[in-house]
Design an enzyme around this catalytic site. Structure first.
Site, PDB file in Angstrom:
ATOM      1  N   ASP A   1      -3.067  15.173   9.415  1.00 41.71           N
ATOM      2  CA  ASP A   1      -3.448  14.851   7.926  1.00 41.71           C
ATOM      3  C   ASP A   1      -4.700  14.301   7.960  1.00 41.71           C
ATOM      4  OD1 ASP A   1      -2.590  14.415   5.385  1.00 41.71           O
ATOM      5  OD2 ASP A   1      -1.502  12.822   5.697  1.00 41.71           O
TER       6      ASP A   1
ATOM      7  N   GLU B   1       4.841   2.940   1.495  1.00 33.67           N
ATOM      8  CA  GLU B   1       6.390   3.036   2.245  1.00 33.67           C
ATOM      9  C   GLU B   1       6.555   4.096   2.806  1.00 33.67           C
ATOM     10  OE1 GLU B   1       9.403   1.444  -0.165  1.00 33.67           O
ATOM     11  OE2 GLU B   1       8.623   2.260  -1.946  1.00 33.67           O
TER      12      GLU B   1
ATOM     13  N   LEU C   1       0.879  -1.130   0.028  1.00 31.51           N
ATOM     14  CA  LEU C   1      -0.174  -0.131   0.127  1.00 31.51           C
ATOM     15  C   LEU C   1       0.859   1.264   0.055  1.00 31.51           C
ATOM     16  CD1 LEU C   1      -2.944  -0.958   2.448  1.00 31.51           C
ATOM     17  CD2 LEU C   1      -2.887  -1.275   0.070  1.00 31.51           C
TER      18      LEU C   1
ATOM     19  N   PHE D   1      11.294   3.957   7.287  1.00 27.73           N
ATOM     20  CA  PHE D   1      11.814   3.092   8.075  1.00 27.73           C
ATOM     21  C   PHE D   1      10.796   1.958   7.822  1.00 27.73           C
ATOM     22  CE2 PHE D   1      13.102   7.074  10.529  1.00 27.73           C
ATOM     23  CZ  PHE D   1      14.328   6.512  10.450  1.00 27.73           C
ATOM     24  N   GLY D   2       9.982   1.992   7.217  1.00 26.31           N
ATOM     25  CA  GLY D   2       9.030   0.793   7.134  1.00 26.31           C
ATOM     26  C   GLY D   2       8.056   0.968   5.766  1.00 26.31           C
ATOM     27  N   GLU D   3       7.294  -0.339   5.733  1.00 27.50           N
ATOM     28  CA  GLU D   3       6.198  -0.265   4.773  1.00 27.50           C
ATOM     29  C   GLU D   3       4.861  -0.679   5.131  1.00 27.50           C
ATOM     30  OE1 GLU D   3       8.060  -3.350   2.377  1.00 27.50           O
ATOM     31  OE2 GLU D   3       9.708  -2.093   1.339  1.00 27.50           O
ATOM     32  N   VAL D   4       3.820  -0.484   4.542  1.00 25.75           N
ATOM     33  CA  VAL D   4       2.579  -0.782   4.703  1.00 25.75           C
ATOM     34  C   VAL D   4       1.998  -1.870   3.612  1.00 25.75           C
ATOM     35  CG1 VAL D   4       0.238  -0.072   5.021  1.00 25.75           C
ATOM     36  CG2 VAL D   4       2.205   1.373   5.773  1.00 25.75           C
TER      37      VAL D   4
END
Length: 875
Positions: A731, A588, A586, A591-594
């Site tokens: 946001d 990134e 979905l 430090f990480g990804e979704v």
């Protein structure tokens, strides 16, 4: 200012700079894709650096690294170079790269070298076989290089190059010995597009307008029988066309230069057929096409598009197409991105037919969002290489120890003068400081310092962080992630905006409270009141700003709240990692990804009390935030804090943390949250029309006014819950609201990390990524984020809902004009521009939006009031 100076990197020999590498944002453009690729720090290995020849073993290609002096100090081809010779240094980058900048040096060799290249040219190849000569937009192949042996000279590539292999070929006008050291800058080409084919662009001629050539002038493939094939060009150069195509920008060769366009009556079928080839089989989620919509000149976005897919290059085209019909717009002439859902179809090639809606159709950019299919995910050998972000340092001048000895006496003299000047500056500073302290003691109320009212576009986003030199050595071993910027855009210096607002420094004291980016609403007064004297100033208060792994900070959390929450153990269950089946990335962050995943047996694992969507026998879809293995220790701690806080959020309109995978023995760390099957609200609304007899008769996806009012109530309810905990979202937008099949909304934080919405964020050179079109004026100008600024964003979110997300807020304004408009809100002289009332919006609801956009924080309604009033309207 120091800030302005720190953003500039020039080719002058007196401007040494330091910067580090960070992965490139998926939305590629030459202005933002400017990371060192690894010649200096060794990430490009010796085996990937070859040459046509070398003078000695000690001047081989492996020594062509910028600012290094191993061996004899550089790569030098054999013998003296003749004007007709073709000697080259070749680099294999191991993956497709969007290459934007080249830096070169000569051979210094500890003050013994005297060889450098004054000119060079480039050849590139995407497959290692077919080589293409690079030319700039004026048709020239030559790049000017060095004038001495030690300074680095940096050249922007216009147009940029998409390639895996690159050759640097020194050029000389006479017989010379040349040597070179190089560094390349760019980022990974995440689209994976290797070639597109299309009909040749045409020329627009109309009375009263300039002749406008709409050909693909930088295409690097073949042109045969008026058809382009086998290459890439202006549709992938990262340059977005203007709204008014006849208006010429300073960097354009002619009006309409950035567009490729076709006339309807010149193409018999009534459509433009384009074919796209990719580096590997991909799972396509969407295609984004930037189109002109200057309807007064007969230009509109395409009416519909039909795409067919080819699984392998040698296979046949699949019979079942994906079709998409756009909503035509005869009111707003702005150019816009049109997002075409591709329904997760797997392919290595696409063929799309874009059907005309008017006389002309014009595109400036086409990009694709895709991921690996399940077979590729299961096999790490299919995964593409990723540029990792080590600390990286590049100096445009060699160290003092390598300077020419003839300048030693001059250096000593300069050093003495600098020392004297510094002593004078220190004395003057102490005198002024003493006077300042006396004045402060004379005044009871604390005045806002000039630094606090400097117009700053600040963020704690982990996408881009600027370290302003000079700074003392960092205690942490984790380096900041930075990016180089070799351009000088108009808004690179935030102080330029302050110069446009001279009243700011005079009136800021009387305006809303000042604050830092992550300032939470922790006062004991109403949610919109400023800090009182009994509350410490935000700069002196322990503020915790959770750094989300996706690059977006979901909540700004008061330190007091964090302490009370994180003292407890994690209260969610540990889920077996092997039961998570990855379906799609979905988004990134640094430090990480979704990832979108299927969670096998999640309902049974969580038990009967779990609030999961109806499955109907299908696996449960979840969103998995995953921390990268190379994340810093600080990022790991923040990730665990985010888990602890998320585990204690419990509201039907807030994304729920379901379970975690945090066992130390099985990295990476993961948190598993809900995912709604209807995706995000922005995509959901943009694919629908307002409900009517016509939509029912033709089975067109639609949404009713009642549905939109109910969505508004749910968002206000979720935000009311966050505000009650003193959490600030920062946001809020339709892209961050997810829906299930019953139109239940859950507020999330995935928007910033997704390729699809990168154009919703304004990228400040060297600092941050901000959703400025949703932000309150005090958030942009003063960096103050409170529940009141969330209320402003809620008003913009309502506006999105009742325009069915067909356009961006302030779509007629550029990002810079949006920022300037915030200055009008600050001055409050009646010249500020508000969003206009959507045609579908009830007048009472638009009045509510206008109250959300009140200049004064105290005049904005609270979320408690908003939820109450929207509930009344929903009835």
């Amino acid at each position: 200012s120091l800030f302005c100076h720190s953003l500039l990197f020039t080719s002058l020999p007196t401007a040494p700079k330091t910067f580090t590498f960070s992965p490139c944002p998926p939305s590629t453009s030459s202005a933002h894709c400017r990371y060192p690729l690894g010649m200096e720090d060794g990430r490009i290995k010796n085996d990937d650096i070859t040459a046509s020849s070398q003078w000695y073993e000690t001047t081989g290609p492996q020594y062509a690294r910028l600012n290094h002096e191993e061996g004899d100090g550089a790569w030098c081809p054999a013998g003296q170079l003749q004007p007709s010779d073709v000697q080259y240094l070749q680099l294999d980058l191991r993956q497709l790269i969007f290459l934007t900048v080249v830096a070169t040096q000569g051979r210094y060799a500890r003050n013994s070298g005297n060889e450098f290249a004054r000119k060079y040219r480039l050849e590139y190849s995407r497959d290692g076989h077919h080589w293409i000569s690079w030319r700039n937009r004026f048709g020239s192949e030559i790049l000017m290089a060095n004038i001495n042996t030690y300074d680095s000279v940096v050249r922007d590539l216009h147009p940029p190059i998409i390639t895996q292999f690159l050759r640097l070929i020194p050029v000389t006008d006479a017989v010379h010995t040349v040597c070179m050291r190089v560094e390349l800058f760019g980022c990974a080409w995440q689209d994976g597009l290797t070639a597109y084919s299309s009909p040749e662009g045409q020329t627009m001629m109309a009375p009263g307008y300039p002749i406008t050539s709409l050909n693909d002038s930088t295409y690097d493939g073949a042109l045969e029988r008026r058809k382009l094939s086998g290459g890439l060009g202006q549709l992938t150069d990262g340059v977005i066309g203007q709204d008014d195509l006849v208006q010429r920008r300073q960097d354009q060769l002619w009006p309409g230069y950035d567009y490729v366009g076709w006339r309807n009556d010149s193409l018999g079928p009534g459509y433009v057929e384009m074919e796209f080839q990719f580096d590997r089989q991909r799972n396509f989620t969407s295609m984004k096409v930037h189109s002109n919509n200057m309807f007064s000149r007969g230009v509109k976005i395409f009416a519909s598009v039909s795409c067919v897919f080819k699984l392998h290059l040698i296979s046949e085209w699949e019979a079942e197409p994906v079709e998409f019909h756009t909503v035509l717009d005869d009111r707003n002439p702005s150019a816009r991105y049109v997002t075409v859902p591709l329904k997760h179809r797997s392919a290595t090639a696409l063929r799309c037919r874009f059907y005309f809606a008017d006389t002309w159709m014009m595109f400036s950019e086409i990009s694709f969002q895709s991921g690996m299919n399940l077979e590729q995910l299961a096999s790490p050998s299919h995964w593409p290489p990723v540029l990792t972000p080590p600390s990286y340092e590049l100096n445009s001048k060699v160290p003092q120890t390598t300077q020419k000895t003839g300048k030693s006496h001059t250096s000593i003299l300069i050093g003495c003068l600098v020392t004297i000047i510094l002593l004078l500056v220190v004395i003057i500073f102490l005198i002024l400081w003493c006077r300042y302290v006396c004045k402060v003691l004379e005044k009871a109320p604390r005045r806002i310092l000039e630094e606090e009212v400097t117009v700053r576009l600040s963020s704690s986003s982990d996408t881009i962080i600027l370290q302003t030199p000079p700074v003392p050595p960092r205690v942490s071993l984790d380096p900041p992630y930075e990016r180089i910027f070799l351009l000088d855009p108009q808004y690179q210096d935030p102080a330029a905006l302050r110069n446009k607002l001279p009243e700011l420094s005079q009136s800021a004291e009387a305006s809303a409270c000042s604050g830092g980016y992550a300032e939470p609403d922790v006062t004991l007064c109403t949610p919109h009141q400023c800090f009182q004297s009994s509350v410490p100033h935000y700069a002196e208060t322990d503020i915790i700003s959770l750094q989300g792994v996706t690059g977006s900070n979901m909540y700004a959390v008061p330190a007091l709240t964090v302490d009370s929450l994180t003292r407890k153990e994690i209260s969610v269950a540990e889920f077996p990692r092997e039961r998570l089946l990855f379906r799609e990335k979905l988004g990134e962050g640094q430090f990480g990804e979704v990832h979108l995943c299927e969670a096998e047996g999640l309902a049974e694992f969580l038990g009967e009390g779990a609030l999961l969507p109806e499955q109907d026998g299908r696996p449960v879809l979840v969103a998995v935030k995953q921390l990268r293995a190379d994340a810093t220790s600080n990022a790991r701690n923040d990730f665990l804090k985010e888990i602890k806080i998320m585990s204690r959020l419990n509201n039907p309109n807030i994304i729920q943390l379901l379970c975690v995978c945090v066992c130390v023995s099985s990295d990476p760390l993961c948190m598993v949250t809900e995912y709604m099957e209807n995706g995000d609200l922005n995509m959901f609304l943009s694919q629908r029309e307002i409900e009517s007899t016509l939509t029912h008769a033709n089975n067109i996806p639609s949404v009713s006014i009642a549905d939109m009012l109910h969505m508004s109530v749910q968002i206000s309810s979720g935000m009311k819950y966050l505000a009650s905990l003193n959490f600030v979202h920062r946001d809020l937008a339709t892209r961050n609201c997810l829906l299930d099949r019953h139109l239940t909304i859950k507020i999330s934080d995935f928007g910033m990390s997704r390729n699809l919405y990168s154009s919703d964020y304004y990228r400040i050179q060297g600092r941050a990524v901000l959703p400025i079109r949703w932000m309150a004026w005090e958030s942009i100008l003063l960096g103050k984020f409170t529940t009141a600024s969330d209320v402003w964003a809620f008003g913009v979110t309502l506006w999105e809902i009742f325009t069915l997300s067909k356009e961006q807020p302030y779509s007629l304004l550029s990002d810079e004009q949006v920022i300037e408009n915030t200055g009008e809100f600050f001055r409050n002289q009646g010249r500020q521009i508000f969003l206009s009332a959507p045609p579908l919006c009830p007048s009472s609801l638009f009045e509510l939006m206008m109250r959300c956009w009140s200049r004064d924080i105290a005049d904005r309604p609270t979320f408690h009031r908003l939820n109450k009033e929207s509930n009344i309207m929903d009835r």
